[in-house]
Scaffold this motif. Structure first.
Motif, PDB file in Angstrom:
ATOM      1  N   HIS A 137      -8.432   4.302  47.590  1.00 12.40           N
ATOM      2  CA  HIS A 137      -7.055   4.080  47.152  1.00 12.40           C
ATOM      3  C   HIS A 137      -7.036   2.874  46.228  1.00 12.40           C
ATOM      4  O   HIS A 137      -7.677   1.865  46.508  1.00 12.40           O
TER       5      HIS A 137
ATOM      6  N   ALA B  13     -10.122   4.600  51.774  1.00  8.81           N
ATOM      7  CA  ALA B  13      -8.921   5.138  52.426  1.00  8.81           C
ATOM      8  C   ALA B  13      -8.940   4.972  53.942  1.00  8.81           C
ATOM      9  O   ALA B  13      -7.879   4.900  54.570  1.00  8.81           O
TER      10      ALA B  13
ATOM     11  N   ARG C  70      -5.168   7.681  44.071  1.00  4.60           N
ATOM     12  CA  ARG C  70      -6.260   8.067  44.969  1.00  4.60           C
ATOM     13  C   ARG C  70      -7.421   8.525  44.098  1.00  4.60           C
ATOM     14  O   ARG C  70      -7.207   9.101  43.035  1.00  4.60           O
TER      15      ARG C  70
END
Length: 170
Positions: free
Chosen positions: A163, A133, A152
């Motif tokens: 992600h 992320a 996620r």
């Protein structure tokens, strides 16, 4: 801003590429989102061998990316998700890693677009990208490719937020 992408060539990694990948990735910045530590050359020898098998079995792999002067810059490509965890189990992953001196020049985007063409031709209907992320550079590549954030997750090995991006190829 649309810029002209550089010319790159993708080829199935050779035995010698393991040494080059090791040299290119023996850099804390390159490995920042992969635990921050270098891997030994034997891990890249196993990886290049796995990619040769993937190319033979599937018609795609994590290819070595070569610049205009035929220098190996790292890898970009696709493979069946190799882990037994996470939302990508059973998916085809697109991924990339270049040596730091090649960052910011459009090489990954150019090679990833070639990868998408090749996996589409091989009959793959969609690909996913599993991205840390906080890896802004890779998130930007997913956007340039038109990928959408679909999930996620937390990585079991590093406990970091990841992600999963998806792109339909049909």
């Amino acid at each position: 801003m649309n810029r002209t992408l550089p010319v790159v060539r993708l080829r199935v990694p050779t035995d010698e590429d393991a040494w080059t990948w090791h040299e290119l990735f023996d850099d804390p910045e390159v490995m920042e989102f992969f635990g921050g530590v270098s891997r030994d050359v034997s891990s890249y020898q196993l990886s290049t061998a796995r990619q040769r098998r993937n190319a033979a079995e599937h018609g795609y792999c994590f290819w070595s990316v070569l610049d205009e002067e035929e220098r190996v810059m790292g890898f970009v490509g696709a493979q069946p998700w190799p882990q037994d965890w996470g939302p990508a189990v059973g998916e085809i992953e697109i991924g990339w890693r270049l040596g730091r001196r090649y960052w910011g020049r459009g090489y990954v985007t150019a090679a990833a677009r070639q990868t998408l063409e090749r996996v589409r031709e091989a009959g793959v209907e969609s690909v996913v990208a599993m991205v840390d992320a906080e890896n802004e550079r890779s998130v930007a590549v997913t956007r340039r490719l038109g990928m959408e954030l679909v999930q996620r997750f937390v990585t079991p090995d590093l406990g970091r937020e990841g992600h999963m991006y998806r792109l339909s190829l049909v």
